[in-house]
Design a protein around this motif. Structure first.
Motif, PDB file in Angstrom:
ATOM      1  N   GLY A  52     -32.830 -17.845 -10.567  1.00  0.00           N
ATOM      2  CA  GLY A  52     -32.370 -19.073  -9.946  1.00  0.00           C
ATOM      3  C   GLY A  52     -31.137 -18.857  -9.085  1.00  0.00           C
ATOM      4  O   GLY A  52     -31.090 -19.295  -7.927  1.00  0.00           O
ATOM      5  N   ILE A  53     -30.140 -18.170  -9.635  1.00  0.00           N
ATOM      6  CA  ILE A  53     -28.894 -17.929  -8.899  1.00  0.00           C
ATOM      7  C   ILE A  53     -29.144 -17.072  -7.665  1.00  0.00           C
ATOM      8  O   ILE A  53     -28.708 -17.404  -6.551  1.00  0.00           O
ATOM      9  CB  ILE A  53     -27.851 -17.247  -9.812  1.00  0.00           C
ATOM     10  CG1 ILE A  53     -27.470 -18.162 -10.987  1.00  0.00           C
ATOM     11  CG2 ILE A  53     -26.620 -16.854  -9.008  1.00  0.00           C
ATOM     12  CD1 ILE A  53     -26.770 -19.434 -10.572  1.00  0.00           C
ATOM     13  N   LEU A  54     -29.856 -15.960  -7.840  1.00  0.00           N
ATOM     14  CA  LEU A  54     -30.060 -15.011  -6.739  1.00  0.00           C
ATOM     15  C   LEU A  54     -30.950 -15.598  -5.655  1.00  0.00           C
ATOM     16  O   LEU A  54     -30.667 -15.442  -4.459  1.00  0.00           O
ATOM     17  CB  LEU A  54     -30.665 -13.717  -7.280  1.00  0.00           C
ATOM     18  CG  LEU A  54     -29.746 -12.897  -8.189  1.00  0.00           C
ATOM     19  CD1 LEU A  54     -30.523 -11.799  -8.899  1.00  0.00           C
ATOM     20  CD2 LEU A  54     -28.601 -12.294  -7.375  1.00  0.00           C
ATOM     21  N   ALA A  55     -32.037 -16.264  -6.053  1.00  0.00           N
ATOM     22  CA  ALA A  55     -32.926 -16.863  -5.052  1.00  0.00           C
ATOM     23  C   ALA A  55     -32.209 -17.968  -4.278  1.00  0.00           C
ATOM     24  O   ALA A  55     -32.396 -18.104  -3.060  1.00  0.00           O
ATOM     25  CB  ALA A  55     -34.174 -17.410  -5.731  1.00  0.00           C
ATOM     26  N   ALA A  56     -31.384 -18.749  -4.967  1.00  0.00           N
ATOM     27  CA  ALA A  56     -30.626 -19.810  -4.286  1.00  0.00           C
ATOM     28  C   ALA A  56     -29.627 -19.216  -3.300  1.00  0.00           C
ATOM     29  O   ALA A  56     -29.464 -19.723  -2.177  1.00  0.00           O
ATOM     30  CB  ALA A  56     -29.911 -20.683  -5.313  1.00  0.00           C
ATOM     31  N   THR A  61     -27.992 -17.953   2.332  1.00  0.00           N
ATOM     32  CA  THR A  61     -27.399 -16.994   3.265  1.00  0.00           C
ATOM     33  C   THR A  61     -28.395 -16.338   4.212  1.00  0.00           C
ATOM     34  O   THR A  61     -27.991 -15.731   5.201  1.00  0.00           O
ATOM     35  CB  THR A  61     -26.669 -15.879   2.488  1.00  0.00           C
ATOM     36  OG1 THR A  61     -27.609 -15.208   1.621  1.00  0.00           O
ATOM     37  CG2 THR A  61     -25.544 -16.439   1.650  1.00  0.00           C
ATOM     38  N   GLN A  62     -29.709 -16.471   3.911  1.00  0.00           N
ATOM     39  CA  GLN A  62     -30.689 -15.789   4.759  1.00  0.00           C
ATOM     40  C   GLN A  62     -31.845 -16.670   5.218  1.00  0.00           C
ATOM     41  O   GLN A  62     -32.703 -16.204   5.972  1.00  0.00           O
ATOM     42  CB  GLN A  62     -31.288 -14.593   4.001  1.00  0.00           C
ATOM     43  CG  GLN A  62     -30.368 -13.396   3.881  1.00  0.00           C
ATOM     44  CD  GLN A  62     -31.150 -12.125   3.568  1.00  0.00           C
ATOM     45  OE1 GLN A  62     -31.750 -12.016   2.512  1.00  0.00           O
ATOM     46  NE2 GLN A  62     -31.142 -11.191   4.488  1.00  0.00           N
ATOM     47  N   SER A 292     -31.831 -24.759  -1.397  1.00  0.00           N
ATOM     48  CA  SER A 292     -31.328 -23.876  -2.457  1.00  0.00           C
ATOM     49  C   SER A 292     -31.289 -24.585  -3.798  1.00  0.00           C
ATOM     50  O   SER A 292     -31.630 -24.000  -4.829  1.00  0.00           O
ATOM     51  CB  SER A 292     -29.918 -23.375  -2.091  1.00  0.00           C
ATOM     52  OG  SER A 292     -29.931 -22.654  -0.885  1.00  0.00           O
ATOM     53  N   VAL A 293     -30.886 -25.861  -3.778  1.00  0.00           N
ATOM     54  CA  VAL A 293     -30.858 -26.644  -5.015  1.00  0.00           C
ATOM     55  C   VAL A 293     -32.260 -26.770  -5.591  1.00  0.00           C
ATOM     56  O   VAL A 293     -32.475 -26.636  -6.801  1.00  0.00           O
ATOM     57  CB  VAL A 293     -30.244 -28.031  -4.761  1.00  0.00           C
ATOM     58  CG1 VAL A 293     -30.430 -28.935  -5.972  1.00  0.00           C
ATOM     59  CG2 VAL A 293     -28.760 -27.906  -4.430  1.00  0.00           C
ATOM     60  N   GLY A 294     -33.230 -27.043  -4.724  1.00  0.00           N
ATOM     61  CA  GLY A 294     -34.611 -27.149  -5.183  1.00  0.00           C
ATOM     62  C   GLY A 294     -35.127 -25.849  -5.776  1.00  0.00           C
ATOM     63  O   GLY A 294     -35.768 -25.844  -6.837  1.00  0.00           O
ATOM     64  N   ILE A 295     -34.857 -24.746  -5.107  1.00  0.00           N
ATOM     65  CA  ILE A 295     -35.299 -23.436  -5.603  1.00  0.00           C
ATOM     66  C   ILE A 295     -34.612 -23.102  -6.922  1.00  0.00           C
ATOM     67  O   ILE A 295     -35.233 -22.581  -7.857  1.00  0.00           O
ATOM     68  CB  ILE A 295     -35.023 -22.353  -4.541  1.00  0.00           C
ATOM     69  CG1 ILE A 295     -36.078 -22.449  -3.432  1.00  0.00           C
ATOM     70  CG2 ILE A 295     -35.016 -20.960  -5.157  1.00  0.00           C
ATOM     71  CD1 ILE A 295     -35.952 -21.420  -2.355  1.00  0.00           C
TER      72      ILE A 295
END
Length: 401
Positions: A52-56, A61-62, A292-295
């Motif tokens: 969750g943290i890394l994907a967000a 950022t990308q 990002s919040v959704g992911i």
């Protein structure tokens, strides 16, 4: 009345985008950590938290380049309205939901791209054939490139004359060198762009003249990061091969999960680009933050169950084949982000699993299942165009817009 309708559509479109991002976070980001869980290198709940943290972070950022392509590059002559964005997102999400219930891995990139082309045509736009050719070429190349890279990786890891204390660190060095050149919005770009890389930023501190068009300072930083990565994993594998491999699996899963977020969020935020940036006047980072919040929510709430299932599959594949499947995933995902091309992460991973299996003499996947999956992907792309077109026309007729 007009203002009320507009803001109601803004809320509806945003909510639909959040649901799509949630579905992507729950379904598309599990493979990176599945091998590490299967090897008992990390627990399921800790992996879900990191995903969750890394994907967000990757999304934040990308995710801009793919979001712009999906939102403005697929159709010419018209801008995607809030109603059209809602229709496109609902169409794509319906396909993903069908894939979950049917058991066939529906490529989210195919469904979203087709749906947005459909709603764009329904708005009266014209096809962006140059963009289509670029995207389709990349999609066609993904299976052979991912499979080929996985085959080469698995072959190196299986060679008796290359011990794991050398083969695994070599892969870590390659991954580290690529990470040094990953472009992020939080790193200043010496050339004045919106995204910079670690290699370019550190290299600019001590400027050197280019040789034959090659920036030597960037090359030096890249090699230095690769050497540090190699040495770190080599020491771990020399202490204990199992411990070193597990460490590499966790680190590899981390960079792949990060890349997955960056490559997938645009599928949820792209349809909302015109609404947020042109009509509401908000910066792109605001839209990416919503995605990002959704992911993040999808990964934390939906990933644990899928991780338990996929980790068993990767445990059956074995450590070498799992690594061989993830390395191409990282390389191709970063290439797609750089080019702004929406991709299916499942497509990359499945191709990598098959390629890694061929190195051992068998792909481990039936030809019939491969054929059915490919046919299902093509049908997804074609039918999503039709459904997106029809759903927007239906909405427009009912609402009288």
């Amino acid at each position: 009345m007009v203002a009320v309708t507009f803001w109601a559509l803004v809320v509806l479109a945003t909510a639909t985008g959040l649901v799509t991002a949630w579905a992507l976070g729950a379904n598309s980001n599990s493979p990176p950590f599945a091998p590490a869980i299967g090897a008992n290198a990390i627990s399921t709940m800790r992996a879900a938290f990191l995903i969750g943290i890394l994907a967000a972070l990757g999304a934040l950022t990308q995710g801009g380049s793919i979001s712009e392509t999906v939102g403005a590059g697929l159709i010419n002559g018209v801008s995607i309205t809030s109603l059209a964005a809602t229709a496109g997102l609902l169409s794509a999400t319906a396909f993903m939901a069908f894939g979950v219930y049917s058991g066939y891995p529906v490529p989210a990139a195919f469904a979203t791209t087709g749906a947005m082309v459909g709603v764009g045509l329904s708005l009266g736009g014209t096809p962006a054939f140059d963009t289509y050719r670029r995207i389709l070429t990349f999609w066609v190349l993904v299976p052979p490139v991912s499979g080929g890279l996985a085959y080469l990786t698995a072959t190196v890891l299986r060679r008796d004359d290359i011990p794991e204390t050398v083969g695994v660190p070599l892969l870590a060095g390659v991954v580290g060198g690529i990470v040094a050149n990953v472009r992020l919005s939080v790193i200043p770009d010496p050339a004045g762009g919106s995204q910079g890389s670690i290699a370019a930023f550190l290299g600019s501190i001590v400027e050197t003249p280019p040789v034959a068009g090659v920036e030597l300072d960037v090359v030096v930083v890249t090699l230095a990061v690769a050497a540090v990565s190699f040495q770190f994993i080599r020491r771990r594998t020399q202490e204990s091969v199992d411990r070193g491999v597990r460490t590499f699996l966790v680190l590899l899963g981390s960079v792949v999960a990060f890349s997955s977020g960056g490559s997938q969020v645009g599928l949820a935020t792209g349809p909302l680009e015109n609404l947020y940036r042109a009509e509401l006047g908000l910066p792109g980072i605001a839209l990416l933050a919503i995605g990002s919040v959704g992911i993040l929510g999808g990964a934390w709430m939906g990933a644990p169950r899928l991780l338990q299932a996929t980790s068993r599959e990767y445990a059956q594949l074995g450590v070498r084949r799992s690594i061989a499947a993830l390395v191409p995933g990282f390389v191709i995902a970063q290439t797609a982000i750089t080019l702004g091309i929406p991709i299916s992460f499942n497509n990359i991973i499945i191709s990598g699993v098959i390629g890694g299996g061929l190195a051992g003499g068998s792909a481990g996947v039936s030809r019939r299942k491969i054929g059915v999956t490919l046919l299902f992907w093509v049908l997804t792309l074609v039918t999503s165009v039709a459904i997106g077109f029809g759903l927007y026309r239906l909405f427009a007729t009912v609402l009288g817009v």
